[in-house]
Scaffold this motif. Sequence first.
Motif, PDB file in Angstrom:
ATOM      1  N   ALA A  95     -32.704 -33.554   5.623  1.00  0.00           N
ATOM      2  CA  ALA A  95     -33.258 -33.119   6.902  1.00  0.00           C
ATOM      3  C   ALA A  95     -34.563 -32.365   6.694  1.00  0.00           C
ATOM      4  O   ALA A  95     -35.523 -32.529   7.457  1.00  0.00           O
ATOM      5  N   PHE A  96     -34.622 -31.565   5.653  1.00  0.00           N
ATOM      6  CA  PHE A  96     -35.819 -30.785   5.345  1.00  0.00           C
ATOM      7  C   PHE A  96     -36.961 -31.691   4.895  1.00  0.00           C
ATOM      8  O   PHE A  96     -38.111 -31.517   5.302  1.00  0.00           O
ATOM      9  N   LEU A  97     -36.650 -32.694   4.094  1.00  0.00           N
ATOM     10  CA  LEU A  97     -37.686 -33.550   3.523  1.00  0.00           C
ATOM     11  C   LEU A  97     -38.019 -34.765   4.379  1.00  0.00           C
ATOM     12  O   LEU A  97     -39.158 -35.244   4.369  1.00  0.00           O
ATOM     13  N   MET A  98     -37.038 -35.295   5.109  1.00  0.00           N
ATOM     14  CA  MET A  98     -37.223 -36.571   5.805  1.00  0.00           C
ATOM     15  C   MET A  98     -36.860 -36.523   7.296  1.00  0.00           C
ATOM     16  O   MET A  98     -36.897 -37.572   7.950  1.00  0.00           O
ATOM     17  N   ALA A  99     -36.490 -35.380   7.823  1.00  0.00           N
ATOM     18  CA  ALA A  99     -35.944 -35.294   9.189  1.00  0.00           C
ATOM     19  C   ALA A  99     -34.757 -36.220   9.331  1.00  0.00           C
ATOM     20  O   ALA A  99     -34.530 -36.811  10.395  1.00  0.00           O
ATOM     21  N   ASP A 100     -33.979 -36.346   8.250  1.00  0.00           N
ATOM     22  CA  ASP A 100     -32.850 -37.277   8.195  1.00  0.00           C
ATOM     23  C   ASP A 100     -31.572 -36.543   8.579  1.00  0.00           C
ATOM     24  O   ASP A 100     -30.737 -36.206   7.736  1.00  0.00           O
ATOM     25  N   GLY A 101     -31.450 -36.284   9.855  1.00  0.00           N
ATOM     26  CA  GLY A 101     -30.285 -35.557  10.330  1.00  0.00           C
ATOM     27  C   GLY A 101     -30.118 -35.737  11.817  1.00  0.00           C
ATOM     28  O   GLY A 101     -31.032 -36.174  12.527  1.00  0.00           O
ATOM     29  N   VAL A 102     -28.927 -35.424  12.311  1.00  0.00           N
ATOM     30  CA  VAL A 102     -28.636 -35.495  13.743  1.00  0.00           C
ATOM     31  C   VAL A 102     -28.077 -34.149  14.190  1.00  0.00           C
ATOM     32  O   VAL A 102     -27.647 -33.336  13.358  1.00  0.00           O
TER      33      VAL A 102
ATOM     34  N   LEU B  23     -22.273 -37.541  19.021  1.00  0.00           N
ATOM     35  CA  LEU B  23     -22.550 -37.228  17.621  1.00  0.00           C
ATOM     36  C   LEU B  23     -22.062 -38.346  16.712  1.00  0.00           C
ATOM     37  O   LEU B  23     -22.771 -38.786  15.793  1.00  0.00           O
ATOM     38  N   GLU B  24     -20.854 -38.827  16.970  1.00  0.00           N
ATOM     39  CA  GLU B  24     -20.305 -39.917  16.151  1.00  0.00           C
ATOM     40  C   GLU B  24     -21.163 -41.176  16.287  1.00  0.00           C
ATOM     41  O   GLU B  24     -21.411 -41.877  15.304  1.00  0.00           O
ATOM     42  N   ARG B  25     -21.636 -41.442  17.497  1.00  0.00           N
ATOM     43  CA  ARG B  25     -22.507 -42.597  17.695  1.00  0.00           C
ATOM     44  C   ARG B  25     -23.814 -42.442  16.920  1.00  0.00           C
ATOM     45  O   ARG B  25     -24.294 -43.390  16.283  1.00  0.00           O
ATOM     46  N   SER B  26     -24.412 -41.241  16.960  1.00  0.00           N
ATOM     47  CA  SER B  26     -25.655 -41.004  16.223  1.00  0.00           C
ATOM     48  C   SER B  26     -25.464 -41.241  14.735  1.00  0.00           C
ATOM     49  O   SER B  26     -26.304 -41.872  14.074  1.00  0.00           O
TER      50      SER B  26
ATOM     51  N   MET C 280     -24.932 -43.013   8.662  1.00  0.00           N
ATOM     52  CA  MET C 280     -24.767 -41.726   7.988  1.00  0.00           C
ATOM     53  C   MET C 280     -23.283 -41.416   7.845  1.00  0.00           C
ATOM     54  O   MET C 280     -22.514 -41.616   8.784  1.00  0.00           O
ATOM     55  N   ARG C 281     -22.903 -40.950   6.702  1.00  0.00           N
ATOM     56  CA  ARG C 281     -21.501 -40.650   6.426  1.00  0.00           C
ATOM     57  C   ARG C 281     -20.974 -39.549   7.338  1.00  0.00           C
ATOM     58  O   ARG C 281     -21.628 -38.534   7.546  1.00  0.00           O
TER      59      ARG C 281
END
Length: 286
Positions: free
Chosen positions: A25-32, A53-56, A62-63
């Motif tokens: 998330a910090f490096l790639m904005a890879d988060g929900v 959230l589960e859909r995202s 994402m695991r």
Amino acid sequence: MTRTVYVNGEYLPETEAKVSIFDRAFLMADGVYEVTSVLDGKLIDFAGHAKRLERSLNELDMRKPDCFDDLLEIHRELVRLNDIDEGLVYLQITRGAPGDRDFAFPPEDTAPTVVLFTQNKPGLADSPAAKTGMKIISVDDLRWGRRDIKTVQLLYPSLGKMMAKKAGADDAWMVQDGFVTEGTSNNAYFIKGNKIVTRALSNDILHGITRAAVLRFAREAQMEVEERNFTIAEAQAADEAFITSASAFVMPVVEIDGVALGDGTPGKRVARLREIYLDESRKAAV
């Protein structure tokens, strides 16, 4: 007062909470993320937020974290530990911290990072803005194409809010190909006669949890709902306008790009929708 937060299975003082600098998330904005409101010490629309959230997570491949089924109890515990009567619970799940920066996804067994914290907001349900209304400007919608996924990619919405602030307004509605998509952190609507108009669900907008509830209550109150594209000019010619979000609930809009709606004060229909939403949500809160 130091808040207690939740990080990867632990309840910690916020001053002791840490996340790796290699977190995606910090490096790639890879988060929900999700934000759930708290009224009277209870969670509003939690089931809807959990489902989205589960859909995202699924949409981004994402695991799901091991604690996913315990999220309700984690939310409740944070509300209890931080003595929140009115406020918000912020939840963020990232693809984790594999140990080094790489564009490729980390190994599938990389544990997601899970962070939750509360924000204490006394008077959330009795916001002064609900009585005065909001001023809105329009800005070009320059975001990526999957706005239906609630990701942490919030730079452009943040820029939009700052554009509004510099213009002496409260927020911005984003426009793509001549039509309003949504607000910077909310869904957008106008009312003409007895009809509510808002953009239809698609990849272009976030599928708002508050949006779904408000439209359901509106139909139950015998209001007509039309989900379609609309322009800023249509909204400026409306009787009333408003936004919805988990933190603002139903908030009236009284000015769009310098044009006042009606007499420039919040209208009765929006006020009634806010009242219905708060009453019904409190009844169903967990």
